[in-house]
Write an enzyme that holds these catalytic residues in place. Structure first.
Site, mmCIF file in Angstrom:
data_model
loop_
_atom_site.group_PDB
_atom_site.id
_atom_site.type_symbol
_atom_site.label_atom_id
_atom_site.label_comp_id
_atom_site.label_asym_id
_atom_site.label_seq_id
_atom_site.Cartn_x
_atom_site.Cartn_y
_atom_site.Cartn_z
ATOM 1 N N GLY A 89 42.908 38.035 -30.562
ATOM 2 C CA GLY A 89 42.050 36.939 -30.158
ATOM 3 C C GLY A 89 42.397 36.356 -28.804
ATOM 4 O O GLY A 89 43.009 37.012 -27.973
ATOM 5 N N SER A 90 41.982 35.093 -28.612
ATOM 6 C CA SER A 90 42.076 34.461 -27.305
ATOM 7 C C SER A 90 43.520 34.271 -26.862
ATOM 8 O O SER A 90 44.403 33.954 -27.662
ATOM 9 C CB SER A 90 41.395 33.100 -27.347
ATOM 10 O OG SER A 90 41.732 32.356 -26.208
ATOM 11 N N THR A 91 43.730 34.420 -25.551
ATOM 12 C CA THR A 91 45.053 34.179 -24.968
ATOM 13 C C THR A 91 45.441 32.705 -25.082
ATOM 14 O O THR A 91 46.601 32.357 -24.916
ATOM 15 C CB THR A 91 45.068 34.582 -23.487
ATOM 16 O OG1 THR A 91 43.994 33.916 -22.831
ATOM 17 C CG2 THR A 91 44.905 36.068 -23.328
#
Lengths: 389, 256
Positions: free
Chosen positions: B56-58
């Protein structure tokens, strides 16, 4: 991990707690990918600037890091969530603006150059061939790997910041010559215009994932290369490409035995259709990646004697340097829309303002639906402008 | 027992495990005001959190830092494979991280201590038993044995020749001895596969796969009640002991 005496000193805390923690992060990230040592870097480019993407957790972290750290190499910032000057015109809230300016201030206090752009390689942060650098921002790092021949992996925000603080990054992946060889040949038989390169990037990225394409049949200029690189990094995870007889390392590797993929205008049409989910739009946005001086000049030339006939808002996103250096051209574009600096349609809270956006950038059309809840329309500058002329 | 993994983020932690046997995104995957997981039951605050891999998102790195600054972060993280997002979050938040651990052998509620500098995790309440599983091939078929109902572990299940490795024995020697005891067969040793762990309720087996080739018919002792020669790829048709496919894979008899 083999550390030099200087690196060991940092790790022992002799150069401060901030540097020690930063080096710990650089080493940990290197370990994951099997790096055996670190390599000095000449510059960094940092993502994780927009309040919309990093949130309050990001602010807490930056407040913490900025107390005890400064960057050791020239470092630039990615676009932020708003134009630092014209945010009210954009419809950005006071609360968002306050937090955004705080974030930029925190980076500034660490010695980072605070004009926020995804095209630092066009002005302000220009590496040389063979330089090792630590860059985040997928399109920019692909451009310096490919068009310049500098060496960087796909860094994340905190990793790139840590690398900037210690002036080093882990030596693996694209820092090593052996990993910069092409993995697939792309034979492109396409029209030679900007929008075709945007769609070519979309088609290639979605086919090859994180491979390294070797192009034949195109000779992209910087503008065509940047919109293509951005698209390949968004539809896939392409961090580097070669173009035959064109990019600096294209002749340094063999392409014997590689798979060949042939792409034509038909494939580009498919790519365009796969991106577009709506026809009528509320906002038209150009400049993903940020418009170059040449693009702003060409747009101004095209629009000079024309008149806008509908009130669809248009954003022209560019860097502060370009906007400040071309006042006459900017004045022409301002008759049609807003010339925004420091930001872009993807990292600003556009979802609070519009729900249907058009762009010529395949990268923007990949991210607008997921990051900004937009339905999108993907088409060329000329065709999108015909809507309002 | 101690399992050797890879040291990624330094520090030590000791506590109760929360296990999520899937990839996990900190952004969206956990409620940052409570530490409750959103994708499964459980709360990770003050626990050691084991999951397969970050995804998923950083921004997930900052989510971990946010949890830590609120006192709601896990005290340690165990991964099958570490990646950038979780590693970054763990290092900037001073949370030990060890990877290279098979999450399948961990259970929510296990008490675990971990050392992020040595790259080890320890399950102090769990005994370790070193065992062999021997497979005999004849042409393109392999010998499978059905465990008798007198067996304490896995009665009526299908498996290979199996048993404990005795003090001072190599896995090959143990497999040869068990083969003779359980089937009265002599067979030629072909190779040994990489060992792996299988989780029981209160103990862990380290299974050493050993491959033989032979052409005799087995004479079974009390430990087994039936035998079959089948193609290794047909193993899916039998009700087997846990991870039998892993044994066959590590011996090169089936593909992953």
């Amino acid at each position: 991990m083999n550390l030099s005496a200087a690196e060991q000193r940092i790790l022992d805390g002799e150069e401060g707690e901030g540097a020690r923690k930063a080096l710990e992060l650089v080493i940990a990230l290197g370990k994951i990918y099997g790096a055996e040592d670190l390599v000095p870097i000449t510059s960094a480019h940092l993502s994780g600037v927009s309040y919309k993407t990093i949130g309050d957790g990001g602010i807490t972290y930056l407040e913490h890091v900025s107390k005890e750290s400064r960057v050791r190499v020239p470092s630039t910032l990615n676009p932020s969530g708003m134009d630092s000057v014209r945010w009210r015109e954009m419809g950005v809230s006071e609360e968002f603006a306050a937090k955004q300016l705080h974030i930029i201030g925190l980076y500034g206090s660490m010695g980072v150059e605070t004009s926020c752009s995804c095209t630092p390689y066009l002005a302000g942060n220009i590496p040389n061939k063979g330089d090792h650098v630590a860059w985040a921002e997928s399109s920019a790092l692909s451009m310096v790997n490919s068009m310049v021949g500098a060496r960087t992996n796909r860094e994340g925000g905190p990793g790139a910041l840590a690398a900037a603080i210690v002036g080093r990054t882990a030596n693996y992946g694209l820092h090593l010559t052996v990993n910069r060889a092409p993995t697939v040949v792309i034979e492109a038989e396409i029209d030679d215009d900007l929008f075709s390169h945007s769609l070519l990037g979309q088609a290639v990225g979605s086919r090859i994932g994180n491979g390294i394409p070797y192009f034949r049949g195109i000779q992209p200029d910087w503008e065509e290369a940047k919109i293509m690189a951005a698209a390949m990094a968004a539809s896939g995870a392409v961090a580097m490409f070669h173009v035959e007889d064109h990019t600096p390392e294209a002749s340094e590797h063999s392409i014997e035995g590689l798979e060949v993929i042939r792409l034509t205008n038909d494939d580009l049409r498919d790519a365009q259709e796969s991106l577009s989910t709506v026809d009528d739009v509320e906002l038209i946005a150009f400049g993903c990646p940020h418009l170059s001086r040449r693009e702003v000049k060409e747009m101004a030339t095209y629009l000079k004697d024309k008149e806008k006939r509908t009130d669809v808002p248009i954003w022209f996103c560019t860097s502060r340097e370009v906007r400040d250096s071309l006042p006459a051209e900017v004045a022409i574009l301002e008759r049609f829309g807003t010339v925004l600096a420091d930001t872009c349609m993807v990292v600003t809270p556009v979802e609070g303002m519009y729900s249907r956006t058009a762009s010529d950038s395949a990268k923007a059309c990949n991210y607008l639906p997921t990051l900004c809840s937009q339905k999108v329309h993907c088409d060329s500058f000329q065709r999108l402008m015909e809507v309002v002329l | 027992m101690i399992i050797q993994g890879r040291a990624i983020s330094s520090g030590r932690a000791e506590g109760e495990l929360v296990v999520l046997n899937e990839d996990f995104s900190f952004l969206g995957g956990v409620d940052v005001s409570t530490g409750d997981l959103r994708v499964a039951e459980g709360n990770i605050s003050g626990k050691i959190f084991a999951f397969r891999r970050g995804k998923g998102s950083t921004v997930g790195s900052y989510t971990i830092f946010d949890l830590k600054s609120k006192g709601l972060a896990p005290i340690g993280v165990v991964n099958q494979t570490a990646e950038t997002i979780v590693t970054t979050g763990a290092v900037i938040s001073d949370i030990p991280l060890v990877d290279g651990i098979d999450i399948d052998v961990l259970r929510t509620g296990d008490v675990l201590s971990m050392d992020g500098d040595a790259g080890t995790i320890e399950l102090p309440r769990l005994g370790l038993r070193e065992v062999v599983t021997g497979i005999v091939t004849r042409g393109d078929e392999a010998l499978f044995l059905r465990r008798s109902d007198k067996e304490h572990h896995f009665p009526r299940k299908w498996g290979g020749v199996s048993g404990r490795i005795e003090e001072g024995e190599s896995p090959e020697e143990a497999a040869k001895r068990e083969l003779m005891e359980e089937t009265s067969m002599e067979a030629e040793l072909v190779r040994k596969g990489e060992p792996f762990l299988v989780r029981g309720d209160d103990l862990m087996w380290r299974v050493h796969p050993v491959l033989f080739s032979g052409d005799a018919e087995p004479t079974l002792n009390w430990e087994h009640c039936d035998h079959r020669w089948i193609k290794p790829s047909d193993i899916t048709t039998l009700d087997t002991v846990p991870r039998m496919d892993e044994v066959l894979m590590r011996l090169g008899l089936i593909r992953p």
